[in-house]
Design a protein around this motif. Structure first.
Motif, PDB file in Angstrom:
ATOM      1  N   ARG A   1       0.832  -1.235  -0.018  1.00 33.00           N
ATOM      2  CA  ARG A   1      -0.204   0.029  -0.122  1.00 33.00           C
ATOM      3  C   ARG A   1       0.904   1.044   0.069  1.00 33.00           C
ATOM      4  NH1 ARG A   1      -5.182  -0.083   3.740  1.00 33.00           N
ATOM      5  NH2 ARG A   1      -5.708   1.434   1.906  1.00 33.00           N
ATOM      6  N   GLU A   2       1.890   1.116  -0.210  1.00 30.17           N
ATOM      7  CA  GLU A   2       2.933   2.256  -0.474  1.00 30.17           C
ATOM      8  C   GLU A   2       2.355   3.127  -1.445  1.00 30.17           C
ATOM      9  OE1 GLU A   2       7.120   1.699  -0.928  1.00 30.17           O
ATOM     10  OE2 GLU A   2       7.417   0.933   1.335  1.00 30.17           O
ATOM     11  N   GLY A   3       2.324   4.370  -1.335  1.00 33.34           N
ATOM     12  CA  GLY A   3       1.777   5.303  -2.384  1.00 33.34           C
ATOM     13  C   GLY A   3       0.186   5.360  -2.435  1.00 33.34           C
ATOM     14  N   ASP A   4      -0.404   4.792  -1.178  1.00 32.54           N
ATOM     15  CA  ASP A   4      -1.855   4.782  -1.198  1.00 32.54           C
ATOM     16  C   ASP A   4      -2.224   5.610   0.158  1.00 32.54           C
ATOM     17  OD1 ASP A   4      -4.524   4.249  -1.666  1.00 32.54           O
ATOM     18  OD2 ASP A   4      -4.438   1.871  -1.706  1.00 32.54           O
ATOM     19  N   ILE A   5      -3.444   5.746   0.158  1.00 36.55           N
ATOM     20  CA  ILE A   5      -4.012   6.233   1.397  1.00 36.55           C
ATOM     21  C   ILE A   5      -4.736   5.137   2.308  1.00 36.55           C
ATOM     22  CG2 ILE A   5      -6.068   7.811   2.278  1.00 36.55           C
ATOM     23  CD1 ILE A   5      -5.709   9.548  -0.164  1.00 36.55           C
ATOM     24  N   ILE A   6      -4.211   5.394   3.765  1.00 37.72           N
ATOM     25  CA  ILE A   6      -4.808   4.841   4.666  1.00 37.72           C
ATOM     26  C   ILE A   6      -5.472   5.788   5.720  1.00 37.72           C
ATOM     27  CG2 ILE A   6      -3.385   2.865   4.339  1.00 37.72           C
ATOM     28  CD1 ILE A   6      -1.438   3.859   6.644  1.00 37.72           C
ATOM     29  N   THR A   7      -6.642   4.960   6.422  1.00 35.54           N
ATOM     30  CA  THR A   7      -7.313   5.783   7.296  1.00 35.54           C
ATOM     31  C   THR A   7      -7.228   5.264   8.682  1.00 35.54           C
ATOM     32  OG1 THR A   7      -9.012   6.289   5.718  1.00 35.54           O
ATOM     33  CG2 THR A   7      -9.788   6.528   8.036  1.00 35.54           C
ATOM     34  N   GLY A   8      -6.924   5.910   9.666  1.00 34.10           N
ATOM     35  CA  GLY A   8      -6.790   5.392  11.143  1.00 34.10           C
ATOM     36  C   GLY A   8      -7.178   6.434  11.786  1.00 34.10           C
ATOM     37  N   VAL A   9      -6.976   6.040  13.224  1.00 31.89           N
ATOM     38  CA  VAL A   9      -7.435   6.934  14.555  1.00 31.89           C
ATOM     39  C   VAL A   9      -6.129   7.193  15.169  1.00 31.89           C
ATOM     40  CG1 VAL A   9      -8.811   7.061  16.740  1.00 31.89           C
ATOM     41  CG2 VAL A   9      -9.655   5.506  14.517  1.00 31.89           C
ATOM     42  N   ILE A  10      -6.047   8.394  15.256  1.00 30.55           N
ATOM     43  CA  ILE A  10      -5.080   8.908  16.243  1.00 30.55           C
ATOM     44  C   ILE A  10      -4.957   8.440  17.690  1.00 30.55           C
ATOM     45  CG2 ILE A  10      -3.912  11.158  16.981  1.00 30.55           C
ATOM     46  CD1 ILE A  10      -4.728  12.601  14.687  1.00 30.55           C
ATOM     47  N   GLN A  11      -3.670   7.637  18.052  1.00 29.62           N
ATOM     48  CA  GLN A  11      -3.765   6.989  19.198  1.00 29.62           C
ATOM     49  C   GLN A  11      -3.010   8.010  20.215  1.00 29.62           C
ATOM     50  OE1 GLN A  11      -0.900   3.716  19.359  1.00 29.62           O
ATOM     51  NE2 GLN A  11      -2.927   2.576  20.366  1.00 29.62           N
ATOM     52  N   ARG A  12      -1.836   8.522  19.951  1.00 30.15           N
ATOM     53  CA  ARG A  12      -1.159   9.375  20.912  1.00 30.15           C
ATOM     54  C   ARG A  12      -0.144  10.423  20.103  1.00 30.15           C
ATOM     55  NH1 ARG A  12       1.007   4.636  20.460  1.00 30.15           N
ATOM     56  NH2 ARG A  12       3.596   4.254  20.707  1.00 30.15           N
ATOM     57  N   VAL A  13       0.207  11.251  20.883  1.00 30.32           N
ATOM     58  CA  VAL A  13       1.430  12.209  20.487  1.00 30.32           C
ATOM     59  C   VAL A  13       2.469  12.068  21.417  1.00 30.32           C
ATOM     60  CG1 VAL A  13       1.799  14.450  19.532  1.00 30.32           C
ATOM     61  CG2 VAL A  13      -0.556  13.527  19.310  1.00 30.32           C
ATOM     62  N   GLU A  14       3.666  11.587  21.042  1.00 29.19           N
ATOM     63  CA  GLU A  14       4.981  11.576  21.556  1.00 29.19           C
ATOM     64  C   GLU A  14       6.109  12.208  20.931  1.00 29.19           C
ATOM     65  OE1 GLU A  14       5.803   7.629  22.728  1.00 29.19           O
ATOM     66  OE2 GLU A  14       3.898   7.281  23.766  1.00 29.19           O
ATOM     67  N   ASN A  15       6.725  13.178  21.746  1.00 31.96           N
ATOM     68  CA  ASN A  15       7.732  13.996  21.010  1.00 31.96           C
ATOM     69  C   ASN A  15       7.567  14.670  19.626  1.00 31.96           C
ATOM     70  OD1 ASN A  15       9.341  13.226  23.425  1.00 31.96           O
ATOM     71  ND2 ASN A  15       9.896  11.180  22.360  1.00 31.96           N
ATOM     72  N   LYS A  16       6.395  15.118  19.386  1.00 31.28           N
ATOM     73  CA  LYS A  16       5.934  15.707  18.118  1.00 31.28           C
ATOM     74  C   LYS A  16       5.353  14.634  17.252  1.00 31.28           C
ATOM     75  CE  LYS A  16       8.042  20.020  19.153  1.00 31.28           C
ATOM     76  NZ  LYS A  16       9.140  21.058  18.387  1.00 31.28           N
ATOM     77  N   ASN A  17       5.799  13.300  17.442  1.00 32.74           N
ATOM     78  CA  ASN A  17       5.410  12.344  16.562  1.00 32.74           C
ATOM     79  C   ASN A  17       3.951  11.761  16.884  1.00 32.74           C
ATOM     80  OD1 ASN A  17       7.878  11.788  15.080  1.00 32.74           O
ATOM     81  ND2 ASN A  17       8.691  10.805  16.788  1.00 32.74           N
ATOM     82  N   VAL A  18       3.340  11.753  15.740  1.00 35.81           N
ATOM     83  CA  VAL A  18       1.862  11.124  15.887  1.00 35.81           C
ATOM     84  C   VAL A  18       1.883   9.837  15.689  1.00 35.81           C
ATOM     85  CG1 VAL A  18      -0.596  11.543  15.146  1.00 35.81           C
ATOM     86  CG2 VAL A  18       0.885  13.714  15.282  1.00 35.81           C
ATOM     87  N   PHE A  19       1.284   9.038  16.655  1.00 36.64           N
ATOM     88  CA  PHE A  19       0.855   7.507  16.135  1.00 36.64           C
ATOM     89  C   PHE A  19      -0.637   7.291  15.964  1.00 36.64           C
ATOM     90  CE2 PHE A  19       4.771   8.060  18.920  1.00 36.64           C
ATOM     91  CZ  PHE A  19       5.561   7.094  18.223  1.00 36.64           C
ATOM     92  N   ILE A  20      -0.663   6.646  14.815  1.00 37.66           N
ATOM     93  CA  ILE A  20      -2.069   6.525  14.428  1.00 37.66           C
ATOM     94  C   ILE A  20      -2.377   4.888  14.146  1.00 37.66           C
ATOM     95  CG2 ILE A  20      -3.506   6.645  12.335  1.00 37.66           C
ATOM     96  CD1 ILE A  20      -1.677   8.790  11.464  1.00 37.66           C
TER      97      ILE A  20
END
Length: 388
Positions: free
Chosen positions: A133-152
């Motif tokens: 799925r590289e080059g494609d769109i994925i939909t997820g839910v934001i789980q947390r934000v750590e050190n400015k990184n967003v984990f989905i």
């Protein structure tokens, strides 16, 4: 091991999608390692698990040779032929050497291996799923934000939206659904690492493909796209069917299609222009929403001089040069934007150099303008030509 263990493996195959044969092979390899470790065997051996009953056996393996140098791994041809006269040099002779108290070790080893391999197999399955799925769109839910990184959260795994891939001014709150563009999928010891982006031009492209059937069907082609995430994007489209307006198809009825993309990108402005094989018309269109009077091009250098009305100069350049910069990225041409009054001065200087100092001053301004227009005729399309 027994039938209950076999049943458990079959259930794992159904629930986790891990082939039972993969687990069997992993257990056999681990049992062989346990056999060598616990019984101090340096001989060649292999472990076989019966797929129907779960019974396991350990076999020593010795290679048939003319002269034995290491009896742990070799057997003479004469001795081998006592077992079976069909043996030849180079064949492998196997004998069962299963230890009597090997069952307890086997059970513990099998349990450890199954747990480990389940994790590894799940990671591989997830990797294969998202690597495609590289080059494609994925939909997820934001789980947390750590050190400015967003984990989905994506279900079986999570994606990482790094600060450099985040849109300016966009807030990322846990629990919010978000669409991202898959930039890269890496294989790591902790499992697949999925890197996603909200700034990649491919996000705009994929969003339009989701909204515009003509793009999915290939009737309309997206030729080029340039983006400054969070602010403005420009995209050039082309129709393979003369009866289909590519710009209209992407805009949609009452602008619904483009508005859906704009909403997903939190109000990012999107300019959709019609791609043209004529560089002068393509460059002129790329400066939309500014109106262009004429374009002069230098093919070899890929430089275009664009002339716009005086009141359109700031619009053509854009805030902090953004419109001109995006147009250059979109077309691949270096664009020099001049107003009509600036061009009059340039041509006045050229006439002065050509006819001598003061010669231009002896000519009326109207004559200079007329000469300038004569020079542009043929080399550059006029505004009316650009709209065709």
């Amino acid at each position: 091991m027994n039938t209950e263990f076999l049943t458990a493996l079959r259930d794992l195959e159904k629930e986790k999608g891990i082939a039972a044969d993969i687990l069997f092979e992993a257990i056999e390899a681990a049992l062989l390692s346990a056999y060598r470790r616990n019984f101090g065997s340096l001989q060649n051996a292999r472990v076989v698990i019966d797929r129907q009953t779960g019974d396991f056996k350990v076999y020593s393996q010795r290679t048939v040779v003319e002269e034995v140098t290491d009896p742990r791994v070799e057997i003479s041809l004469a001795e081998a032929r006592e077992i079976d006269p069909r043996y030849e040099v180079g064949d492998v002779v196997e004998n069962e050497v299963t230890p009597r108290n090997f069952g307890r070790i086997a059970a513990q080893t099998a349990k450890q291996v199954v747990v480990q391999r389940i994790r590894e197999a799940e990671r591989n399955i997830v990797y294969e799923e998202y690597a495609n799925r590289e080059g494609d769109i994925i939909t997820g839910v934001i789980q947390r934000v750590e050190n400015k990184n967003v984990f989905i959260e994506l279900g079986k795994t999570e994606a990482i939206l790094t600060p450099v891939e985040q849109m300016p001014g966009e807030e990322y709150r846990p629990g919010t659904r978000i669409k991202t563009y898959v930039v890269e999928v890496r294989k790591t010891t902790r499992g697949p690492q999925i890197l996603v982006s909200r700034t990649h031009p491919g996000l705009v492209k994929r969003l339009f493909e989701m909204e515009v059937p003509e793009l999915q069907e290939g009737v309309v082609e997206l030729k080029a796209i340039a983006r400054e995430a969070g602010y403005r994007s420009k995209m050039a489209v082309y129709s393979r069917d003369e009866n289909v307006d590519p710009v209209g198809a992407c805009v949609g009825p009452k602008g619904m299609r483009v508005q859906s993309v704009v909403n997903e990108l939190n109000g990012e402005k999107i300019d959709i222009i019609k791609w043209n094989p004529d560089p002068s018309k393509y460059v002129a269109a790329s400066l939309s929403p500014a109106k262009v009077v004429a374009v002069e091009i230098w093919e070899e250098e890929k430089i275009a001089r664009v002339i716009v009305p005086d009141h359109q100069l700031s619009l053509a350049i854009g805030k902090e040069g953004q419109n001109a910069r995006l147009a250059a990225k979109l077309t691949g041409w270096k664009i020099d934007i001049k107003s009509e009054s600036q061009m009059q001065e340039i041509y006045a200087q050229e006439y002065s150099q050509y006819y001598g100092d003061g010669a231009a001053g002896e000519r009326a301004d109207d004559d200079l303008v007329a000469d300038m227009n004569d020079d542009l005729t043929g080399a550059m399309p006029c505004e009316g030509d650009l709209d065709k």
